[in-house]
Design an enzyme around this catalytic site. Structure first.
Site, mmCIF file in Angstrom:
data_model
loop_
_atom_site.group_PDB
_atom_site.id
_atom_site.type_symbol
_atom_site.label_atom_id
_atom_site.label_comp_id
_atom_site.label_asym_id
_atom_site.label_seq_id
_atom_site.Cartn_x
_atom_site.Cartn_y
_atom_site.Cartn_z
ATOM 1 C CG ASP A 13 -1.960 1.051 1.208
ATOM 2 O OD1 ASP A 13 -2.429 1.400 0.116
ATOM 3 O OD2 ASP A 13 -2.310 1.561 2.286
ATOM 4 C CG ASP A 15 -1.777 7.629 0.769
ATOM 5 O OD1 ASP A 15 -0.874 8.481 0.698
ATOM 6 O OD2 ASP A 15 -2.659 7.488 -0.098
#
Length: 266
Positions: A13, A15
């Protein structure tokens, strides 16, 4: 799979894992370089469908992370990939920004307001009442309802703001039709990402910061899951769920391998 040493490919991922509020997190740049040096295929994933990979690459570079666009996989790309597999050369009415419209164009789709095969709702900061009304009427008339990601709110400097999931809920309430959501926590986003880099679930690791999207989708896709505590989830959040990641780490810096020590035998 429980042995991190068996991992040959990585999905991560963005953020809360690599960056936070446009600043790189400790170890992020070094980890990306480590994967390059080791020749390990990887993709950086985001549920945000606003930006194209080129836009995201530029934003990350401005934040201090070098991630070329071919290493980025968004919910917009995953949605376009899914729709192309379902109906090659189809048509869509789109609520969203360049990320989703560009991805659909490149997948061979035609954008239209007249009898489209799909209504696709993605992230935007400019939701139009007229466009939402048009989407509702098209869905009532038979268009299939697709949403890039389920996030109900997004962050802003002034607090939470409505996001794709909230607009999708409005459309569902008006039409009685539930959308098919392509982005996380649908494991399809991970499977399409793995297809892009030729990875297999038995030797792929997934790094995320959210139990309710990253980790559950990783588990359902059969990946080795790693939760980092630099984003949304903390120990109290982890205890709320009946499932567990394979590993819980303070941050991606914990994945860095030590530099080999050169021994002078002279």
């Amino acid at each position: 799979m429980s042995n991190r040493g068996d991992i040959e490919c990585w999905l991560t991922d963005m953020d809360g894992v690599l960056v936070h509020e446009n600043h790189p997190l400790p170890g992020a740049a070094a980890l990306l370089q480590q994967w390059r040096d080791q020749g390990k295929p990887f993709l950086v994933l985001t549920n945000n469908s606003i930006f194209t990979p080129r836009d995201l690459s530029a934003r990350l570079k401005a934040s201090g992370l070098d991630v070329p666009e071919q290493f980025l996989w968004t919910s917009a790309l995953a949605t376009a990939d899914f729709l192309k597999s379902q109906m090659p050369g189809g048509s869509a009415f789109v609520i969203g920004e360049a990320g989703i419209t560009t991805a659909l164009h490149e997948a061979g789709f035609v954008m239209t307001e007249s009898d489209p095969d799909y209504v696709v709702v993605g992230e935007t900061r400019n939701y139009s009442f007229d466009a939402i009304t048009k989407a509702i009427r098209l869905i009532v008339n038979g268009a299939r309802f697709i949403v890039t990601n389920p996030d109900a709110t997004g962050p802003s400097a002034d607090g939470p703001m409505p996001a794709t999931g909230a607009i999708a809920a409005l459309i569902t309430k008006a039409t009685g039709k539930e959308p098919y959501v392509v982005g996380k926590p649908n494991p399809m986003m991970f499977r399409s990402a793995m297809n892009k880099i030729g990875a297999h679930s038995e030797n792929t690791g997934m790094i995320g910061d959210r139990m309710d999207t990253d980790i559950v989708a990783g588990i359902e896709a059969g990946l080795h899951t790693i939760l980092v505590l630099t984003g949304i989830s903390d120990q109290a959040e982890i205890e709320r769920y009946p499932f567990r990641p394979d590993e819980i780490l303070g941050g991606v810096a914990d994945l860095l391998e030590p530099e080999p020590i050169e021994v002078d035998i002279d």
